[in-house]
Motif scaffolding. Structure first.
Motif, PDB file in Angstrom:
ATOM      1  N   THR A 415       0.830  -1.204   0.000  1.00 33.55           N
ATOM      2  CA  THR A 415       0.000   0.000   0.000  1.00 33.55           C
ATOM      3  C   THR A 415       0.868   1.259   0.000  1.00 33.55           C
ATOM      4  O   THR A 415       0.566   2.238  -0.689  1.00 33.55           O
ATOM      5  CB  THR A 415      -0.942   0.007   1.222  1.00 33.55           C
ATOM      6  OG1 THR A 415      -1.659  -1.222   1.275  1.00 33.55           O
ATOM      7  CG2 THR A 415      -1.932   1.155   1.141  1.00 33.55           C
ATOM      8  N   GLN A 419       1.393   4.077  -3.231  1.00 35.67           N
ATOM      9  CA  GLN A 419       1.273   5.525  -3.059  1.00 35.67           C
ATOM     10  C   GLN A 419       2.540   6.254  -3.485  1.00 35.67           C
ATOM     11  O   GLN A 419       2.493   7.440  -3.815  1.00 35.67           O
ATOM     12  CB  GLN A 419       0.930   5.842  -1.600  1.00 35.67           C
ATOM     13  CG  GLN A 419      -0.466   5.381  -1.210  1.00 35.67           C
ATOM     14  CD  GLN A 419      -0.775   5.644   0.247  1.00 35.67           C
ATOM     15  OE1 GLN A 419      -1.281   6.709   0.612  1.00 35.67           O
ATOM     16  NE2 GLN A 419      -0.491   4.670   1.093  1.00 35.67           N
ATOM     17  N   LEU A 425      -3.310   8.284  -0.892  1.00 28.85           N
ATOM     18  CA  LEU A 425      -4.672   7.813  -1.073  1.00 28.85           C
ATOM     19  C   LEU A 425      -5.561   8.344   0.047  1.00 28.85           C
ATOM     20  O   LEU A 425      -5.124   8.472   1.192  1.00 28.85           O
ATOM     21  CB  LEU A 425      -4.700   6.275  -1.050  1.00 28.85           C
ATOM     22  CG  LEU A 425      -4.022   5.555  -2.215  1.00 28.85           C
ATOM     23  CD1 LEU A 425      -3.862   4.076  -1.889  1.00 28.85           C
ATOM     24  CD2 LEU A 425      -4.836   5.731  -3.495  1.00 28.85           C
ATOM     25  N   SER A 426      -6.811   8.640  -0.269  1.00 30.11           N
ATOM     26  CA  SER A 426      -7.749   9.080   0.766  1.00 30.11           C
ATOM     27  C   SER A 426      -8.079   7.944   1.728  1.00 30.11           C
ATOM     28  O   SER A 426      -8.389   8.171   2.895  1.00 30.11           O
ATOM     29  CB  SER A 426      -9.033   9.616   0.130  1.00 30.11           C
ATOM     30  OG  SER A 426      -9.641   8.612  -0.677  1.00 30.11           O
ATOM     31  N   PRO A 428      -6.077   4.698   2.847  1.00 31.04           N
ATOM     32  CA  PRO A 428      -4.826   3.953   2.680  1.00 31.04           C
ATOM     33  C   PRO A 428      -4.908   2.496   3.143  1.00 31.04           C
ATOM     34  O   PRO A 428      -3.998   1.971   3.762  1.00 31.04           O
ATOM     35  CB  PRO A 428      -3.859   4.748   3.556  1.00 31.04           C
ATOM     36  CG  PRO A 428      -4.715   5.262   4.668  1.00 31.04           C
ATOM     37  CD  PRO A 428      -6.058   5.538   4.052  1.00 31.04           C
ATOM     38  N   LEU A 433      -7.664  -1.036  -2.436  1.00 32.73           N
ATOM     39  CA  LEU A 433      -6.821  -0.714  -3.592  1.00 32.73           C
ATOM     40  C   LEU A 433      -7.392  -1.251  -4.902  1.00 32.73           C
ATOM     41  O   LEU A 433      -7.191  -0.664  -5.962  1.00 32.73           O
ATOM     42  CB  LEU A 433      -5.410  -1.278  -3.383  1.00 32.73           C
ATOM     43  CG  LEU A 433      -4.609  -0.636  -2.250  1.00 32.73           C
ATOM     44  CD1 LEU A 433      -3.261  -1.325  -2.100  1.00 32.73           C
ATOM     45  CD2 LEU A 433      -4.414   0.850  -2.505  1.00 32.73           C
ATOM     46  N   TYR A 436      -5.612  -1.178  -8.386  1.00 32.01           N
ATOM     47  CA  TYR A 436      -4.229  -0.762  -8.150  1.00 32.01           C
ATOM     48  C   TYR A 436      -3.352  -1.963  -7.796  1.00 32.01           C
ATOM     49  O   TYR A 436      -2.173  -2.010  -8.143  1.00 32.01           O
ATOM     50  CB  TYR A 436      -4.163   0.264  -7.020  1.00 32.01           C
ATOM     51  CG  TYR A 436      -4.692   1.629  -7.403  1.00 32.01           C
ATOM     52  CD1 TYR A 436      -4.334   2.232  -8.607  1.00 32.01           C
ATOM     53  CD2 TYR A 436      -5.546   2.327  -6.562  1.00 32.01           C
ATOM     54  CE1 TYR A 436      -4.811   3.484  -8.962  1.00 32.01           C
ATOM     55  CE2 TYR A 436      -6.030   3.578  -6.898  1.00 32.01           C
ATOM     56  CZ  TYR A 436      -5.661   4.150  -8.097  1.00 32.01           C
ATOM     57  OH  TYR A 436      -6.130   5.386  -8.449  1.00 32.01           O
TER      58      TYR A 436
END
Length: 537
Positions: A415, A419, A425-426, A428, A433, A436
């Motif tokens: 994670t 980023q 990310l708003s 996390p 995700l 992603y």
């Protein structure tokens, strides 16, 4: 209990020689009013001349022949918090009005009358000498208390001796409410009564009545700008200045003792970091994990865990006293996370601060609780130069099998890595995700550029050459489930322009670009393009 606890009341003053012949109109409650100073006052506009608890001496020269003015004068004294009014009857005031007496009785305000001439200078000299003596005695007793508190701190005997000393010094009920721990009372209270006392404090019922409020004082126990406990002093009577100051000194001593204890605990935990590191490497089975956690926190509940990873902006070793700083920060973090239902086990791995968080609340709103704790933790970092938790944050999978902490750690790391590519990310959380995670995996295999080229390469080249905005059009069109009306509205273009762009997209990608399998691959390629090059504009 020291003698300085005895505050001078109106009742006490009446026992002094100069007041032996004074006539008194006062209830028991009025006689218990505290007197902290004595003051001669003949003006009729009291205004802001008084601070409260003064015994006022007056001949009545300014108001004796005006009932309305005399009532106004008395009302101002009452509203200013004066302790009582002494009036010399004879030269100016022959007799107080019935209205004054009625008002004084109604407000439980004492009136003292001298029926013969008295020297107010003698009264003020007598009482001021007493007050000054009491003040010096109070300073002496407070210094003695500070010495005893320091001796107890140096002895390392813990919190209870400090509470006993405060009770012995003040004679009042002492209550100590540490966060996430059982309350302590001195003198001891039966469990049922202690529970009621605690509930009254928690729900603010102690402050419901003015009488109890006057006999209650509270001090928060703060360390590193964080609340660790509450200390209360409660008495049936109004607390004296000495009792309040004694409470302040004890609160400071308790903060020092709690800091020392927690610091020693943190040092021990710091030495145990190697065990946590092995756990995050997959070297401990579920049974071993449970046994270890139970040994350090027997009451811990082991419903599940998640792992938080904070990427350090600079290496911890580059800070002076970096290890000390980390221990202090961990102390605050531990208290904050425990307040949200998590037991914290910290570690430092590869320039990351790692928090293994053991859930104590059966996954109940675990994301909301975790984000609240992180937000509170970040608000404690007032100095950007020593901020440890303001960098990129990654939160791994939620695991109910404690032996799978490694999986939670690796997902938190991923994670953070994602980023690094796309920015903060708003949310996390690894679980949020979605695509992603797929794109990140493709990037690791080196297949990402080829996939982007295969599925949307013609559009990217067309936009570069013609500024055709086909990528943006396709992204909006697919996100709106193929609605041409909504797409035109979203792009602020007329439908004919949209139709022309869609025809061009079909010509470049093939007429089957909306077929389910191919459409899914194209949407993934669009996300991969934004992952690699930034948002499509």
């Amino acid at each position: 209990m020291v003698e300085t606890l005895m505050q001078l009341t109106v009742r006490d003053i009446l026992q002094r020689p100069l007041f032996q012949k004074a006539e008194t109109i006062a209830s028991d409650e009025a006689l218990n009013r505290t007197v902290r100073w004595v003051h001669i006052m003949e003006v009729t506009q009291v205004g802001k001349l008084l601070s409260g608890n003064e015994l006022i001496l007056s001949t009545g020269i300014g108001w004796h022949d005006d009932e309305e003015l005399s009532l106004s004068f008395l009302r101002q004294l009452i509203d200013s918090g004066a302790s009582g009014l002494c009036i010399e009857l004879g030269t100016y005031t022959k007799k107080p009005s019935d209205a004054m007496i009625e008002l004084a009785k109604r407000e439980n305000f004492p009136l003292l009358f001298f029926h013969e001439e008295v020297r107010y200078i003698d009264i003020t000299q007598d009482l001021h000498a007493y007050f000054i003596h009491q003040h010096h005695r109070m300073v002496y007793e407070l210094e003695a208390l500070s010495t005893k508190l320091n001796q107890l701190l140096l002895s390392g005997k813990g919190i209870m001796p400090l509470l006993k000393l405060l009770h012995h010094t003040t004679g009042a009920q002492v209550a100590f409410f540490p966060l996430n721990a059982e309350a302590q009372f001195m003198p001891h209270m039966p469990r049922a009564k202690a529970d009621i006392f605690y509930e009254q404090w928690i729900y603010g019922e102690m402050f419901a009545t003015p009488v109890l409020k006057r006999g209650l004082a509270h001090r928060p126990i703060l360390a590193l700008d964080h609340l660790f406990a509450d200390l209360l002093l409660q008495s049936e009577q109004e607390l004296s200045e000495f009792q309040i100051l004694a409470l302040d000194r004890c609160a400071t001593a308790l903060a020092q003792e709690m800091m020392r204890t927690k610091y020693m605990e943190e040092r021990r935990r710091y030495k145990d970091e190697m065990w946590v590191t092995d756990w995050l490497s997959g070297k401990h089975a579920d049974k071993e994990v449970r046994a270890y956690i139970s040994s350090i926190k027997p009451a811990a509940k082991l419903y599940g865990l998640t792992v938080c990873v904070f990427r350090l902006q600079v290496k911890l070793a580059e800070w002076k006293e970096g290890e000390e700083l980390l221990m202090q920060k961990n102390m605050v973090a531990r208290a904050i996370f425990e307040g949200e239902g998590y037991f914290l086990l910290p570690a430092i791995l590869h320039d990351h601060i790692v928090f293994v968080l053991i859930d104590q609340m059966k996954q109940l709103k675990w994301k909301e609780r975790l984000l609240r704790a992180i937000e509170r933790l970040r608000r404690t970092e007032h100095n950007p130069d020593t901020a440890l938790f303001s960098g990129t944050l990654g939160i791994g999978k939620y695991m109910t099998d404690l032996s799978r902490a490694q999986e939670g750690y690796e997902s938190a790391q991923e994670t953070v890595a994602i980023q690094t590519d796309i920015g903060p990310l708003s949310s996390p959380f690894f679980n949020d995700l979605h695509t992603y995670r797929i794109i990140s995996g493709l990037k690791k295999t080196g297949m990402l550029p080829a996939m982007i080229e295969e599925y949307i390469g013609p559009l990217t080249r067309y936009d570069q050459e013609k500024n055709g905005q086909l990528l943006k059009t396709l992204k909006v069109f697919l996100s709106l489930s193929g609605s041409k009306q909504d797409t035109a509205r979203e792009l602020f273009i007329v439908r004919q322009t949209l139709y022309h762009r869609l025809d061009k997209i079909a010509a470049l990608l093939g007429d089957d670009y909306l077929v389910a399998d191919k459409r899914l691959a194209i949407e993934l390629a669009l996300n991969a393009y934004e992952y690699t090059y930034g948002a499509i504009k």
